[in-house]
Structure formats: C-alpha cells, structure tokens
Design a protein around this motif. Structure first.
Motif, short mmCIF file in Angstrom:
data_model
loop_
_atom_site.label_atom_id
_atom_site.label_comp_id
_atom_site.label_asym_id
_atom_site.label_seq_id
_atom_site.Cartn_x
_atom_site.Cartn_y
_atom_site.Cartn_z
N ALA A 141 8.15 4.17 4.23
CA ALA A 141 7.54 2.98 4.82
C ALA A 141 6.72 2.24 3.78
N THR A 142 6.54 0.97 4.02
CA THR A 142 5.72 0.17 3.12
C THR A 142 4.27 0.52 3.36
N SER A 143 3.57 0.82 2.28
CA SER A 143 2.14 1.04 2.46
C SER A 143 1.45 -0.28 2.20
N PRO A 144 0.79 -0.79 3.21
CA PRO A 144 0.23 -2.13 3.06
C PRO A 144 -0.93 -2.14 2.08
#
Ligand SMILES: Nc1ncnc2c1ncn2[C@@H]1O[C@H](COP(=O)(O)OP(=O)(O)OP(=O)(O)O)[C@@H](O)[C@H]1O
Ligand SMILES: [Mg+2]
Lengths: 310, 272, 354
Positions: A4-7
């Motif tokens: 997942a994209t880590s914001p």
C-alpha cells in the motif's frame, strides 16, 4: 502484500499539479532561463503587444497619414468609434464579413471538409492520396498565386469556368463578387477542416460503428448517433479556429480588392482601404480595435474550450 | 444490392465533382507556363521554354524570389532559435508567472493578426525607419510567429522525458553541453517542424511585405505577383503563369519533404 | 570508492510535501545497500538528493568524507541508472557508454576503446552500433550499467533498474547485477519497492515509510526481527500474522487462544498489557490435532504456493495463516491447529518490537 502507499505528511497532490512542478532538469537556473526567454519576449513585446496597445491609442486620435493631423495628432476620444458605428460603409463591411465567415468557413469549409474526410475515412491508396493532395495543395500554395489562378478561372472572356458552363462573357467578379470570394476561400481553406475531421474520425472507436451497423443503423443514423457525439469537441474547435482565420483573412483583397464599389469589402480590406489608402489612420485604428475585440471574444471561447477538454 | 450500386454511383460522382472542383483552378498553373502566348483559357501546352526565358530576363522576377528566400529563411532561423530557447526554459524551469505568460502568449498569437495590427505596424515601421528594410520586416514577422512557435515547441519539449538531461547532468555535463548534446538532437523533429512552418508562412505572406516594402527591388515574390497582375493594363500572362509556377514549386517541395519525413502529422493550427 | 553518509537529511518539495524527514544513514565503502519501501515513501527522492538532482532542504550529504551538499550533480562523482535507463535515443550504444568520458574530455579513440572494453564485459560486443530503440529491455539495462561503469565513479545509484524487465529476466539480472557489484566493489545504493529483490541482493537494507527510515539492517535481521509492525507487514512474500492480544500471567491470549510468550520477549512483558503478536506463516507448525499453545480454528482458504500451501485458519473470527508442506494440506472446513515457533515469534508493543 503490504504494497500500500504510505502517505507522506501532506496529502499527495494529483498528477497534474505534480507534473507542473517540473524541477530544473538541466540545472539551468532561473537566471539563465530568464536569459533564454528574454529575446523572444522582447520581440513579441515590441512587434506584437506594443502595436496592439498602440492601436487602442491611435483609435482615440485623429491621426492621418499626411497633412496637419499627421504632424500633431489630436486626442478625439471616442469620435472615431462613433464614426464607425454611424458609418454605413462600416456596417456594410461588417455584414459582408459575416457573410464571408458564415459562407466560406462555417458552411463551406466545414461541410466540404467533413464530407471529404467522411468519404475517405476508411480508404487508403492512390485515390485518397490524390484527393487529399489536391485539397492540401490549394491550402499551401502562396495566396498571391492562387488568387490569380482564380482571376484566370473567373475571367469573363477567356476564363475556364465560362468556357465550361458555355456562358462566355459572364462577369463573375463584377456581378457576384461575394459569391466569388466565398467559393474561393472555401476552395482554399478546406484542407484544415478535412485533416482535422480525418484525425477525429480516426479516433472514433470502430467497435462503436460496428455495433451500430449490427443494430441496423443507416449511414445517416450512424453519423448522428455514433460519429457526431464523438467528434463534437473537434467540430467546435474547428469552427472557432477557422472563423477566426477567415475573419482576419486578407486574401479577398487579392481577388477583388474590395470592389466593385465596396461590394466585397470585408472588414480586413476595409481597414486597409481607409487607413492605408485614404490615410485615415485614426478611423482605421478604431475599426482595428473592433476587430481585436471580436478576435478576443472568439479566442477566449476557444481557450476555455481547450482547458475544459484537458 | 441496388442500394449498394446506387451508393457506389453516388460516391463516384461526389468524388469526381470534388476532384474537378479542386483541380480545375490549378490546371492553368501547370499548362500556361509551357504554352507560347498563353491566354486565360486552359490549352494543351506546346511545351515551350520561352516563358521561362522571359522570367529570367525580367528585372524583378528572380530577385523577388531571392527576396522571398531571404525573408523566409531569416525569419525561420530567428523563430526557431528564439522559440527553442524560450520553450526550453519555460518547459524546464519553474519561472514565476510561467502559466500566465503561456496563456497570454496563446491569446496574443490568436487575436493580434496582421489584419488587426496593420495600422500600428505600419506606423511603427515608419517611426523606426523600418520601411523598405528586410531586417525590419523579418523582426516584425518573427514577433508575430513567435508566440505560436513557443507554444508548440513547449508542448513538444514537455513530452520529452527529463531523465535524459538529468542523466547527462549527473555525468557532469554543463547546461550548455546538455542543450547541445541531448536536448537539440532530441527535439530536432520539433525544431524542423517549426522551421518549415515559419518558412512556409513567410514565403506565402502577402500583407506584411505589401505594407512595409515599397521599393520594388526589395519586394518578395508575393508582392511582385500581385503587381504583375494588377498594374500596367493588360496582364502579361506568360510572365505571370511561369513566375507563379516557379514561386509555388518550393512550397510543394517543402510539403512533399515534410510529409515524407514526418508523415504529414496533424498539427492543429500549423498554418494561420 | 567511497562511503556515503547522510546527516539529518530533509527534503520538502515546493507545495509542502515533506518527502524526507531528517534521515541519518551510513553506507560503508563497497557496500550494496538497498532502499526499500512502498510507493511514494521517498526512495527516489533520497536517491536524487544524494545525486544532487534535488537540493536538500536541510542536513548534509557526505560522499567519501567530502561534504557535497551544495555541490552540483556533476561534481559529486556518483553515477546513476534511471528507472527508464535514460539512454540517449540519438546515440548508438558505443556513444552512449562513452558519453561520460566525452564530458570528461577523454580523447575520441580512448573513449571508444573504453566503451568497447566495458561493453564486452557486459556481453554487448555485437550490439555496439545499435541505437537504444533497437535493443530489448534487458539489453538496454546492460547498456545503462555499462555507461555507469565507464564513469569509474565513487558510488553507483540505481533507481529500480529491474522494474522494467519481465519476471524471468529480472531474476537473471538480479544475479548478474549482484555479481558485477561484487567484482567492482563500488558502493551501490539500490532503490526498489520489491522486498524479495532487496532481501536477495543487499548487503544491508533500509526500509522506508513516509520519509522516515523504519529499520536498517542485514536482510536476515530485517526478515527475522522486523523492528516494527510496518516493516513486519512489508517484508516477506506472505505477510506476517500480526494478531492483537494481551498478556495473561506467563502466557499470551491471542485470538481467544493461549500461546506461549516468545523467547525474545521473555521477562519484558507486564501482566495485562495489550500487545501485537507477530509470527510468520513459515514459522507455524500445522497439525490436525490439538496441542498445548496452538491457535485453533476452521480452515477457511487453502492457496497453492507450489512446493507448499498457505492455509488460512479462522480462529474465533481472526484470520491466521500458516505454511503447510505439500502432501499434508487440509481441506476447507477441517479443524486445524497452528503452533507458532517460540524462537521466531515476536511481540510488538505500540507498534515497536519488544
Ligand atoms: N517534484 C516533486 N514535487 C512535489 N512533490 C514531489 C515531487 N517528486 C516527488 N514528490 C512527492 O514526494 C513523495 C516521495 O516521492 P518519491 O518519488 O521519492 O517516492 P518513491 O518512494 O520513489 O515512490 P515510487 O516507488 O512510486 O517511485 C511523494 O509523496 C511524491 O508525491
Ligand atoms: Mg521512485
């Protein structure tokens, strides 16, 4: 998987703003970049922006090419504009220009351009190349040359058209000057519309057309239900651009010089005649201002359209 | 079946009419130069070269083609050079006010046309003593073409990846080396397109030289053509047709070159 | 060859994105160092800041004892392979490889020679006259490597150099790259978002998240003892089981079952505190019959991994995964029991390893 994209700490910007932040790839630096841009801007400022501003100013004076007013022009305010508004020749020219733009651009070039693009849409080979080549040739040849070709074509005594129609002595340029320049400009400018619609038709997904054909749609129904919705944006772009170009086209001058008796004196020719032949620069500038304003309206429309498409 | 046949017939007629419409006006240009003593009528030529001889001997014909060449090459070189520099800087560096500038350029290029600006341009040329000056005309034409050229080139440069330049930069290339070794070769097709566009534009331009060059010896072919058929009573048709043909050939060659080399890709607004 | 040190390195992009937040990192001379993290965590930014393509907002970059923070990219003596390789399309392979030497004003003949030597070493000899457009992805990648080798730089920076290759080629290229780096002994920083790639190739690696480094260590350390639940979830081809639980005397209560306290956490827990219990599916012993300290539930899913199976158990509504060797996989709906290895299980308190 935990891909997942880590914001990051600030919300991720969308792709568009991010591309806008093109960092300085070649290490040019603002100073050098400024130096790169400056010469171009200088020329544009001197020979494009300044004249446009000056035309606004000139329109407010009684400047003339020769005589006393040439040496010391006086400020006359809106007198020139009012002159134009109450001048029947100005309105005559405006009306002729409307005919010219509607007839040759909106009807002539668009209809003819689309027809050719549609007829040739899924053809290849010599026929397509021949037709396209001829249409494009009409577009790229120098305007002074093609104008004279049409003078020859329409000549009352030896002209090819009268020979073909069997009506020797019919003075096209004298009896129907507007019709002549409208047909001439249609002939000359169709290439642009043809190429634009050709490109647009190439982008209509074939599967849409095929499914319409499978459903039994006639040629006209296919056009209406599949093709037009797809190329509506192109039609609008095309209309705005060619209207703008035709509106500013000076080549009617080469064919009829505005005559006879101003019966084909579109605004572009009108400005030339009053300002540079009769020397009334102030009045000519006022008419130029009106042309600029009309251009501005069309151009802003066009740019709006471009933006909303992006 | 009958419907299909009717469709075919309709198609063929339409194409034939279109072909006629676009061909007939051009016929005279290819026949008259090779006809001795041509009239307005299209005749089967007798293949004489005398008309060309007359053009060669005409005092202003060949010089005017040379003038056209000077004007269009001069303008094209200036436009390509200045537009490339500006477009590159605008594409790669975040200068303040860049987007507004580009928007303004696009707007300007479409609203300030020769027609709208002829009065002040004429005035300006008079004031600056640029009447009858090739250089002055080149500068004015360049100023008019630059906004559109910058805009098209910037689009082109935006679509070339920056990693080429960054890569060269990490290897230690200076900004000017990067421009020479990497950027110019990468955008060469774009530069060529703009160059041809400017060349064709000026080659065919009538209004500006007509306004700003009054000395016959300095006038380009567009103006000379016009003079040939408007002045001096009866137009000299052998002269006109032959000269018109010579004047047109470079444009056709250029078109063939472009469509061969790049495929005549559709560039919205390539011609104004 | 040189070591790379980063001191409090910070990068804030215009617009306010803090892509790097005060990073400290030491990469000794000759090391193959992998930077791993999810998309958008700042790996590329870190690499570009080391190269000098981005200017640091704060902190320092030191390469070979020289502070290069304010130095232009060309002056840092590093070489970089971009994700898209950035081979110049208008130059042939020879000219591409020789380009760094051209910048260094090496004579034309010497340039060619060097390019041919490096090209031959990477098996490019028969391709030297081609343009990049005429090469396959794997060949392009090798040309990019050759170009970097020709620079004889102090350090190599690779930004996902394998991600444009198909799966098979990627495995080959991995081995090749690793071998090459061994031979050259040049300090190399390698960015990837593929944890398997990092584990396979790196001497040491860093796992990043949102501009921070969450763990630095050897691949073995990072795989066996992830320092926090983020790394634990990110590393491993099957993600680690991370189960909420609590300390109950000298055992743990996890998903309604009693399991033993892992060896690593012995004596460090207080009774009653909430923890996260972590154990990799590979470190679970699966059996059909119950035993002491197992997680028991119903088999919900069975996935084939090739030589083994991944079994997902529904343990009181919590999903627990275990790897089962081939031949002994259960059927969906069976009762199943998974016994975590005490020496491999981990306990996290507030997300950090206990
Ligand atoms: N030029 C830029 N301007 C503004 N923000 C940027 C810029 N480049 C990157 N960012 C932001 O900085 C953050 C880190 O980006 P970066 O490219 O370093 O991520 P990454 O780890 O390399 O991701 P990926 O695996 O997708 O390549 C992201 O949030 C990104 O949106
Ligand atoms: Mg990246």
């Amino acid at each position: 998987m935990a891909q997942a994209t880590s914001p990051p700490e600030v919300v991720k910007e969308d792709a568009r703003t991010r591309r806008g932040y093109s960092s300085d790839a070649a290490g040019l630096g603002s100073l050098r970049a400024g130096a790169f841009v400056a010469p171009a801007l200088l020329l544009i400022a001197a020979f494009l922006v300044f004249p446009a501003l000056w035309v606004l100013y000139l329109g407010l004076t009684n400047y003339r090419l020769t005589g006393a007013a040439a040496a010391e022009p006086e400020f006359v305010g809106l007198a020139n504009l009012l002159d134009a508004v109450f001048n029947p020749t100005f309105w005559n020219s405006t009306w002729l220009t409307v005919q010219f733009v509607l007839g040759s651009a909106v009807i002539g070039q668009v209809v003819l351009g689309f027809t050719i693009a549609w007829l040739l849409r899924d053809r290849a080979g010599p026929l397509k190349r021949l037709v396209e080549g001829l249409v494009i040739l009409a577009w790229i040849l120098p305007s002074a040359v093609v104008s004279f070709l049409w003078v020859a074509l329409l000549d009352r005594d030896g002209g090819t058209l009268n020979a073909l129609l069997g009506i020797p002595g019919f003075p096209w340029l004298l009896d129907h000057p507007m019709l002549s320049i409208i047909v001439f400009n249609t002939w000359r400018g169709t290439a642009f519309s043809m190429m634009l619609y050709g490109a647009a038709l190439g982008n209509v997904p074939p599967s849409h057309l095929e499914s319409a054909r499978l459903a039994g749609a006639s040629g006209w129904q296919q056009l209406r239900d599949v093709v037009f919705p797809h190329i509506r944006g192109h039609i609008l772009t095309n209309l705005l651009l060619i209207s703008l170009w035709t509106f500013n086209d000076f080549s009617p001058f080469l064919l009829t010089a505005g005559g006879p008796d101003g019966r084909s004196e579109v605004l572009a020719v009108h400005v030339y005649k009053v300002a540079l032949q009769s020397g009334e620069l102030g009045y000519g500038a006022a008419v130029s201002t009106i042309i600029l304003l009309i251009n501005l309206v069309v151009a802003v429309f066009y740019l709006r359209l471009l933006r909303s498409k992006k | 079946m009958t419907r299909f046949v009717l469709g075919r017939i309709g198609f063929c007629t339409l194409i034939a009419v279109l072909l006629a419409f676009f061909t007939i006006p051009l016929l005279w240009l290819v026949t008259a130069p090779f006809t001795s003593d041509p009239s307005y009528e299209v005749k089967v030529p007798d293949f004489t070269w005398d008309n060309f001889q007359a053009v060669v001997e005409h005092p202003y014909a060949l010089p005017s083609l040379y003038n056209s060449l000077v004007l269009s090459v001069g303008t094209a070189v200036l436009v390509v050079l200045l537009a490339a520099l500006a477009a590159y800087a605008l594409s790669r560096v975040r200068l303040p006010g860049r987007d507004a500038l580009l928007y303004a350029l696009l707007l300007l290029s479409s609203i300030i046309t020769g027609t709208a600006a002829m009065v002040p341009l004429f005035q300006l040329a008079v004031e600056l003593n640029l009447i009858d000056s090739h250089l002055g005309l080149i500068l004015i034409l360049t100023g008019g073409l630059l906004p559109a050229a910058i805009f098209m080139l910037k689009d082109f440069m935006d679509s070339t990846p920056k990693s080429y330049e960054e890569s060269a930069r990490v290897f230690g290339a200076s900004p000017l080396q990067i421009v020479r070794h990497v950027v110019v070769p990468l955008v060469r097709p774009g530069l060529a397109t703009i160059g041809v566009w400017a060349l064709a534009n000026v080659w065919g331009n009538f209004l500006m030289p007509y306004l700003l060059l009054s000395d016959v010896e300095k006038q380009p072919a567009a103006v000379i053509t016009y003079t040939l058929y408007t002045e001096g009573g009866q137009a000299n048709l052998s002269m006109l047709s032959t000269f018109g043909l010579l004047y047109s050939i470079p444009v056709v060659l250029m078109y063939l070159f472009v469509s061969k080399k790049y495929g005549f890709r559709f560039h919205g607004g390539i011609k104004r | 060859m040189a070591a790379i040190e980063l001191r409090g390195l910070t990068k804030v992009y215009p617009g306010g994105v803090k892509a790097l937040d005060s990073l400290d990192l030491d990469i000794p001379d000759g090391e193959f160092f992998a930077l791993l993290g999810p998309s958008g965590c700042g790996k590329t930014t870190l690499l570009r800041t080391i190269a000098g393509l981005e200017t640091a907002t704060g902190g320092a970059v030191v390469i070979g004892e020289r502070d290069v923070t304010g130095v232009q990219p060309g002056g840092r003596d590093v070489a970089m392979v971009f994700q898209d390789y950035a081979l110049f399309p208008h130059m042939d392979v020879t000219d591409n490889i020789a380009y760094p030497l051209r910048i260094k004003k090496v004579a034309k003949g010497a340039r060619r020679e060097k390019a041919e030597e490096v090209g031959a070493r990477l098996g490019l000899d028969h391709l030297m006259d081609r343009r990049p457009g005429q090469l396959s992805g794997g060949q392009q990648q090798r040309v990019a490597l050759a170009r970097v080798m020709a620079t004889q730089a102090q350090a190599f920076l690779f930004d996902e150099p394998l991600s444009n290759l198909d799966a098979r080629l990627r495995l080959e290229a991995r081995t090749f790259l690793k071998k090459l780096q061994r031979e050259l002994g040049v300090t190399t920083v390698f960015v990837t978002h593929d944890q398997a790639e990092a584990l396979a190739m790196a001497d040491r690696m860093a796992v990043m998240e949102a501009g921070h480094i969450r763990q630095i260590g050897t691949p073995v350390e990072v795989f066996q003892r992830p320092a926090n639940t983020f790394v634990a979830g990110f590393i491993g081809s099957t993600p680690m089981n991370l189960l909420d639980g609590a300390v109950r005397g000298d055992t743990l209560e996890v998903a309604g079952c009693k399991v033993a306290v892992p060896i690593a956490a012995e004596g460090r827990l207080t009774d009653g505190e909430k923890i996260v219990y972590g154990v990799r599916p590979e470190y679970m012993a699966y059996s059909a019959g119950p035993a002491e300290g197992v997680l028991s539930g119903k088999v919900a899913i069975v996935e084939n991994l090739g030589a083994s199976h991944l079994v997902t158990l529904d343990v009181n509504d919590v999903l627990v995964q275990a790897v089962v060797p081939e031949g002994s996989e259960p059927a969906v709906g069976d009762d199943g029991h998974a016994l975590p290895r005490r020496d491999r299980a981990l306990v996290y308190r507030d997300g950090e390893l206990v």
